[in-house]
Design a protein around this motif. Structure first.
Motif, PDB file in Angstrom:
ATOM      1  N   ILE A  18      55.415  46.397  17.658  1.00 53.92           N
ATOM      2  CA  ILE A  18      54.338  46.016  18.664  1.00 53.92           C
ATOM      3  C   ILE A  18      54.799  44.445  18.977  1.00 53.92           C
ATOM      4  O   ILE A  18      54.746  44.109  20.091  1.00 53.92           O
ATOM      5  N   THR A  19      54.936  43.810  17.917  1.00 59.88           N
ATOM      6  CA  THR A  19      55.048  42.280  17.941  1.00 59.88           C
ATOM      7  C   THR A  19      56.317  41.993  18.600  1.00 59.88           C
ATOM      8  O   THR A  19      56.473  41.184  19.746  1.00 59.88           O
ATOM      9  N   LEU A  38      49.105  29.920  24.738  1.00 57.12           N
ATOM     10  CA  LEU A  38      48.635  31.041  25.020  1.00 57.12           C
ATOM     11  C   LEU A  38      49.675  32.273  24.366  1.00 57.12           C
ATOM     12  O   LEU A  38      49.064  33.172  23.688  1.00 57.12           O
ATOM     13  N   LYS A  39      50.773  31.914  24.673  1.00 65.00           N
ATOM     14  CA  LYS A  39      51.798  32.821  24.126  1.00 65.00           C
ATOM     15  C   LYS A  39      51.853  33.223  22.418  1.00 65.00           C
ATOM     16  O   LYS A  39      51.735  34.297  21.749  1.00 65.00           O
ATOM     17  N   LEU A  40      51.635  31.776  21.903  1.00 69.54           N
ATOM     18  CA  LEU A  40      51.643  31.819  20.424  1.00 69.54           C
ATOM     19  C   LEU A  40      50.162  32.556  20.076  1.00 69.54           C
ATOM     20  O   LEU A  40      50.219  33.335  18.886  1.00 69.54           O
ATOM     21  N   TRP A  41      49.172  32.258  20.763  1.00 71.76           N
ATOM     22  CA  TRP A  41      47.931  32.794  20.353  1.00 71.76           C
ATOM     23  C   TRP A  41      47.841  34.562  20.386  1.00 71.76           C
ATOM     24  O   TRP A  41      47.520  35.273  19.610  1.00 71.76           O
ATOM     25  N   VAL A  42      48.631  34.821  21.527  1.00 76.67           N
ATOM     26  CA  VAL A  42      48.767  36.210  21.711  1.00 76.67           C
ATOM     27  C   VAL A  42      49.695  36.908  20.627  1.00 76.67           C
ATOM     28  O   VAL A  42      49.246  37.831  20.019  1.00 76.67           O
ATOM     29  N   LEU A  43      50.596  36.364  20.240  1.00 76.47           N
ATOM     30  CA  LEU A  43      51.746  36.750  19.264  1.00 76.47           C
ATOM     31  C   LEU A  43      50.896  36.777  17.912  1.00 76.47           C
ATOM     32  O   LEU A  43      51.312  37.788  17.274  1.00 76.47           O
ATOM     33  N   ALA A  44      50.472  35.715  17.617  1.00 79.40           N
ATOM     34  CA  ALA A  44      49.651  35.542  16.196  1.00 79.40           C
ATOM     35  C   ALA A  44      48.633  36.690  16.197  1.00 79.40           C
ATOM     36  O   ALA A  44      48.450  37.555  15.068  1.00 79.40           O
ATOM     37  N   GLY A  45      47.720  37.099  17.190  1.00 75.35           N
ATOM     38  CA  GLY A  45      46.776  37.940  17.152  1.00 75.35           C
ATOM     39  C   GLY A  45      47.438  39.486  16.921  1.00 75.35           C
ATOM     40  O   GLY A  45      47.078  40.240  16.102  1.00 75.35           O
ATOM     41  N   PHE A  47      50.411  40.189  15.785  1.00 75.30           N
ATOM     42  CA  PHE A  47      51.015  40.316  14.351  1.00 75.30           C
ATOM     43  C   PHE A  47      49.999  40.514  13.298  1.00 75.30           C
ATOM     44  O   PHE A  47      50.138  41.432  12.535  1.00 75.30           O
ATOM     45  N   MET A  48      48.884  39.867  13.411  1.00 75.30           N
ATOM     46  CA  MET A  48      48.047  40.026  12.488  1.00 75.30           C
ATOM     47  C   MET A  48      47.310  41.404  12.406  1.00 75.30           C
ATOM     48  O   MET A  48      47.125  41.945  11.452  1.00 75.30           O
ATOM     49  N   VAL A  53      47.698  43.521   8.798  1.00 72.65           N
ATOM     50  CA  VAL A  53      46.271  43.959   8.226  1.00 72.65           C
ATOM     51  C   VAL A  53      46.816  45.364   7.666  1.00 72.65           C
ATOM     52  O   VAL A  53      46.374  45.859   6.671  1.00 72.65           O
ATOM     53  N   PRO A  54      47.630  46.301   8.497  1.00 75.63           N
ATOM     54  CA  PRO A  54      48.027  47.363   8.036  1.00 75.63           C
ATOM     55  C   PRO A  54      48.868  47.448   6.648  1.00 75.63           C
ATOM     56  O   PRO A  54      48.973  48.225   5.820  1.00 75.63           O
TER      57      PRO A  54
END
Length: 206
Positions: A18-19, A38-45, A47-48, A53-54
């Motif tokens: 998905i990342t 904004l792109k970095l925030w989206v990608l970081a979220g 990925f996390m 998390v999984p």
């Protein structure tokens, strides 16, 4: 050969797909005009929620002796990690909606949750390749969005198909899956995400 197969399996791990897909969307679609922050925030979220998390959950399950290994080789070990992953993907959809991502992005990510739910149900009776679900879904997303927006990224189709072939061969080489499990995983991922992309197309007419 086994080393190369392991490297391929790590680089194209299903938790990362998905990342990778969102990264491609932010780079090669109309989303490329978004500010870098904004792109970095989206990608970081993304990925996390869909990778870190999984992966942390699987790590903790192994530490307490509930799971056998990080590959989840035994299909009976996959149910809880799949449920956690599905919940994480749904949380990611909500996050992306808060970040005002377009409907087609939300549809593609949600399609992943649907694919994994189907895979979890199949897993009660038969093992299916999660790696191939991931790469098949990536190709399905690229093809679906290309159809909706009348694009022709032939280079992306060629590259992803080559990767899919190499990854499928790697999973068989490592004796993690049979050819049937590899083909079934690829088909499930492709069909689920491709249909999800087309549903986003119908949204524009509602």
């Amino acid at each position: 050969m086994k080393l190369a197969a392991n490297i391929l399996s790590i680089i194209f791990h299903p938790l990362l797909m998905i990342t990778y897909g969102v990264l491609l969307a932010l780079t090669y679609t109309t989303l490329a005009i978004y500010p870098m922050q904004l792109k970095l925030w989206v990608l970081a979220g993304v990925f996390m929620m869909t990778a870190f998390v999984p992966a942390l959950f699987i790590f903790l399950m192994i530490k307490i002796g509930k799971n056998g290994d990080y590959e989840l080789t035994n299909r009976t070990d996959r149910t809880m990690p799949y449920l956690v992953y599905i919940a994480s993907v749904i949380a990611c959809v909500l996050y992306l909606s808060k970040m005002l991502m377009p409907v087609w992005v939300l549809s593609l990510v949600f399609g992943t949750a649907v694919a994994m739910l189907i895979a979890m149900c199949i897993n009660f009776f038969w093992k299916i390749s999660a790696h191939m679900i991931g790469i098949g879904g990536l190709l399905g997303g690229i093809m679906g969005i290309s159809r909706v927006y009348l694009l022709n990224p032939y280079w992306a189709f060629i590259i992803v198909l080559l990767i899919a072939g190499l990854l499928g061969g790697a999973r068989i080489q490592l004796k993690k899956h049979t050819p049937a499990q590899v083909y079934a995983g690829f088909g499930l991922g492709f069909i689920s995400i491709y249909i999800s992309s087309l549903l986003s197309y119908f949204y524009f007419f509602i």
